[in-house]
Design an enzyme around this catalytic site. Sequence first.
Site, PDB file in Angstrom:
ATOM      1  N   GLU A 286      -2.779   9.175   7.508  1.00  0.00           N
ATOM      2  CA  GLU A 286      -1.336   8.981   7.663  1.00  0.00           C
ATOM      3  C   GLU A 286      -0.771   9.770   8.843  1.00  0.00           C
ATOM      4  OE1 GLU A 286       0.982   7.049   6.060  1.00  0.00           O
ATOM      5  OE2 GLU A 286      -0.657   6.037   5.009  1.00  0.00           O
TER       6      GLU A 286
ATOM      7  N   GLY B   2      -2.074   9.318  -4.656  1.00  0.00           N
ATOM      8  CA  GLY B   2      -3.140   9.906  -5.474  1.00  0.00           C
ATOM      9  C   GLY B   2      -2.706  11.048  -6.373  1.00  0.00           C
TER      10      GLY B   2
ATOM     11  N   ASP C 246       0.851  -1.177   0.000  1.00  0.00           N
ATOM     12  CA  ASP C 246       0.000   0.000   0.000  1.00  0.00           C
ATOM     13  C   ASP C 246       0.887   1.227   0.000  1.00  0.00           C
ATOM     14  OD1 ASP C 246      -2.834   1.099   0.340  1.00  0.00           O
ATOM     15  OD2 ASP C 246      -1.799   2.094   1.986  1.00  0.00           O
ATOM     16  N   SER C 247       0.291   2.379  -0.305  1.00  0.00           N
ATOM     17  CA  SER C 247       1.029   3.636  -0.272  1.00  0.00           C
ATOM     18  C   SER C 247       1.374   4.044   1.153  1.00  0.00           C
ATOM     19  CB  SER C 247       0.218   4.744  -0.936  1.00  0.00           C
ATOM     20  OG  SER C 247      -1.000   4.949  -0.229  1.00  0.00           O
TER      21      SER C 247
ATOM     22  N   CYS D  51     -10.568   4.025  -1.516  1.00  0.00           N
ATOM     23  CA  CYS D  51      -9.181   4.111  -1.058  1.00  0.00           C
ATOM     24  C   CYS D  51      -9.136   3.351   0.251  1.00  0.00           C
ATOM     25  CB  CYS D  51      -8.769   5.570  -0.850  1.00  0.00           C
ATOM     26  SG  CYS D  51      -7.161   5.764  -0.040  1.00  0.00           S
TER      27      CYS D  51
ATOM     28  N   HIS E  50      -7.391   3.716   2.747  1.00  0.00           N
ATOM     29  CA  HIS E  50      -7.256   4.566   3.930  1.00  0.00           C
ATOM     30  C   HIS E  50      -8.627   4.989   4.477  1.00  0.00           C
ATOM     31  CE1 HIS E  50      -3.121   5.073   2.471  1.00  0.00           C
ATOM     32  NE2 HIS E  50      -2.814   5.636   3.619  1.00  0.00           N
TER      33      HIS E  50
ATOM     34  N   CYS F 102      -3.938  -0.974  -2.489  1.00  0.00           N
ATOM     35  CA  CYS F 102      -3.964   0.469  -2.730  1.00  0.00           C
ATOM     36  C   CYS F 102      -4.768   0.680  -4.006  1.00  0.00           C
ATOM     37  CB  CYS F 102      -2.540   1.012  -2.908  1.00  0.00           C
ATOM     38  SG  CYS F 102      -2.440   2.727  -3.477  1.00  0.00           S
ATOM     39  N   ASN F 103      -5.833   1.456  -3.919  1.00  0.00           N
ATOM     40  CA  ASN F 103      -6.686   1.652  -5.081  1.00  0.00           C
ATOM     41  C   ASN F 103      -5.979   2.381  -6.204  1.00  0.00           C
ATOM     42  OD1 ASN F 103      -9.827   0.965  -4.444  1.00  0.00           O
ATOM     43  ND2 ASN F 103      -8.728   1.509  -2.579  1.00  0.00           N
TER      44      ASN F 103
END
Length: 264
Positions: free
Chosen positions: A151, A42, A9-10, A183, A185, A72-73
């Site tokens: 984050e 993004g 993932d990011s 997303c 997140h 991660c989308n």
Amino acid sequence: MDAPIGVIDSGVGGLTVVKRMLESLPNEPIIYIGDDARCPYGPRTPEEVITFTMEMANALQAMGIKMLVIACNTATAVALDKVRSHFTFPVIGVIDPGARAAVKETDSRKIAVLATSGTIQSGAYQQAIHDHLPTATIHALACPEFVPLVESGQYKSAYAGNVVQSGLQSLVGKEFDTAILGCTHYPLLKNHIQNALPEGVKIISSAVETVHDIEKTLRDCNLKNYASHAVPPVFFTSGSTMHFREIALDWLAIDEADVRTIAF
């Protein structure tokens, strides 16, 4: 097969998928990489996202994974096909599972998609929803302020609620009965998002459907681990291990988290 499943993932967002994996697949070893140092993905160019995704996938290949989950989308939207063509192990993304889940839930065939700028601009969710439900009406909204809230660890704060309320303002007056958290997140902001959307709107996370895909792939490819004991996941981050650990412990509701540093 006792080789681990790799998850990338990011940043910390993919922990929403790991949480469901730990519930449904407790015997499967998991190695997770969160690229917190370069998050969010993004706003980045597709070329950057592909490069970063391939770097994480290569690192996990070197660790001997049997399957990769791109949790991660944004990375799924722009890099899934590239990654699948490069590796021999199965690679699963999160967009098609999220679209399927929304199509199952909607009664009005009117769906909102909340995602990063990169995911919305790619059109991946719009295409995936129309693949399953050609008559769907889709309201796609980029919410670039949401990932930094997660984050930074502010996802439970009143400030986060205000940011979410403002970010979803353009959906006021639009008709939809289902909203996709496009997303990984965003589930950490679910309560704020629920409060900001009209009453009765069903909120969809791709995590449940993604884990269904993981389970099916494990069976179909004869990769399932039949060990009788749970295996704690191992986490790598390109950012702060302390910060990552705090969010992992909170979101996953675990007592300990093995968090290590990785550099790209």
